[in-house]
Design an enzyme around this catalytic site. Structure first.
Site: not given
Ligand code: CAA
Length: 394
Positions: A138-139, A143, A169, A290, A348, A374-375, A378
């Site tokens: 929710e807004p 978490s 989603t 390297q 690269v 999905e979490g 942290q």
């Protein structure tokens, strides 16, 4: 912490995939190569829902892999879903999530649904490429799931739902979603319950299609509920079981999400190897330096480590074991890994890596979301720390 090692002793340990699993992975890779990659840049740019690709994935059985055979599905394992998810994300994480998010939306039905609820809601997912969503965030409750403010008030044989969900989603294209709502605010997380809510119910409004940094081919929307009435038979489990249903869902889906991160990282690595061999500076390919080849070596190592964590977590879920710790290991490591690998891939490529015309710029944008949805990374650390210091005994 020794759970996996102990089980390995009793059940044997093998990294060999079966021929069927290899074929499934091959099918997903081929689909990613032929159907997803050619469209990835366009969907990313225009941020449109890839309905055509979703329909094709559905047609060849790459959607809803976990729905049991008795409900018309293939009944594939979580490990097999992980194999598919990695390959689809190798093609494009945004398109992949549009395809695989049904596994998240339907998981609560599989975890907590009655036989009747499963018969009503699962088979249609196999019959046509309809979408379902997972309405937890929710807004003001991301978490902190226990802070959910959406309410579901019982009135006779119905519930009346009011509130709003954020960052959902596929919400703009879903036929139904699971809504986690409070049926008793005085009980905190123990007052949360889960409901199946059709998106065409009066009072449901998809409010906002969110303009994201990455994974732009996936629709992410806010959705509001104003006096939305659902029959009591749409409640999953008992009143008050919503929090646990949500946590059990995420324990089972985080390995697949982590595998998506592995797929994006693998794509970044593949591009980096090719480029490092082709790009000539100071009279030789940059791969001989390297400073470059150690970066690529670290990419390869960390991708493999993340993949193994995904397989381990998925395997545990498939054994019917509680996989909270290992799912968070996989999600935390893979999400942070893909951020590093894609950032290094841009390095690269140098200046070209920062340009949209080259593929790694998108991969770096797509990677960031793995550390959030999905979490967050942290929250995964919080879950891991609690499992270490305050393990639950269920
Ligand atoms: N399985 C079963 N039960 C669990 C559990 C688990 N994995 N984890 C916790 N529980 C139980 C606990 O045992 C406890 O039970 P009792 O009520 O009997 O005591 C209860 O649930 C509460 O647990 P906590 O005290 O640990 O709860 P908390 O409020 O401290 O929060 C949290 C725990 C892990 C931080 C949780 O809030 C959490 O997972 N937050 C992250 C949410 C999240 O991942 N959101 C992502 C949304 S989905 C998405 O992003 C996809 C998309 O569509 C974009």
């Amino acid at each position: 912490m020794a759970v996996v090692a102990d089980q390995s002793v009793t059940t044997g340990l093998s990294f060999n995939l079966t021929d069927e699993q290899k074929a499934l992975r091959g099918l997903a890779r081929e689909f990613a190569e032929k159907e997803i990659r050619p469209k990835a840049a366009e969907y990313d740019e225009h941020q449109t829902h890839p309905a055509d690709v979703v329909a094709k994935a559905h047609e060849i059985g790459l959607m809803n892999p976990h729905v049991p055979e008795e409900f018309g599905g293939l009944g594939l394992s979580v490990l097999e879903g992980v194999l598919v998810g990695e390959e689809l994300s190798w093609g494009c994480a945004g398109i992949a999530v549009s395809i695989v998010a049904n596994s998240l939306g339907s998981a609560p039905v599989m975890i907590a649904g009655t036989e009747e609820q499963k018969r009503q809601w699962l088979p249609p997912l196999l019959e046509e490429p309809i979408l379902c969503s997972f309405g937890l965030t929710e807004p003001n409750a991301g978490s902190d799931v226990s802070g959910i403010q959406t309410t579901a008030i019982r009135k006779g044989d119905e519930y009346v739902i009011n509130g709003s969900k954020m960052f959902i989603t596929n919400a703009g294209h879903a036929s139904w979603l699971i809504v986690f709502a409070s049926t008793d605010k005085s009980k905190g997380h123990r007052g949360l319950s889960a409901f199946i809510v059709p998106t065409d119910a009066p009072g449901v409004t998809v409010e906002k299609h969110l303009d994201k940094m990455g994974q732009r081919a996936t629709d992410t929307s806010a959705i509001a509920f104003q006096d939305v009435t659902v029959p009591a038979s749409n409640r999953l489990g008992e009143e008050g079981e919503g929090f646990k249903i949500a946590m059990m869902t995420l324990d089972g889906t985080r390995p697949g999400t982590a595998a998506g991160a592995v797929g994006v990282a693998q794509a970044a690595y593949d591009h980096s190897v090719v480029y490092a061999k082709e790009r000539v500076q100071f009279g030789q390919p940059i791969a001989v330096n390297q400073g470059v080849n150690f970066m690529v070596a670290d990419m390869a190592t960390e991708i493999e480590a993340a993949r193994l964590l995904c397989w381990q977590a998925a395997w545990l879920v498939d054994q019917g074991k509680r996989a909270t710790l290992q799912s968070s290991f996989a999600k935390r490591f893979a999400a942070d890994m893909v951020m590093k690998v894609t950032t290094d891939a841009v390095q690269v490529f140098g200046g070209y890596g920062y340009i949209k015309e080259y593929p790694v710029e998108k991969l770096m944008r797509d990677a960031k979301l793995f550390q959030i949805y999905e979490g967050t990374s942290q929250i995964q650390r919080l879950v891991i720390a609690r499992e270490i210091f305050l393990p639950r005994d269920d």
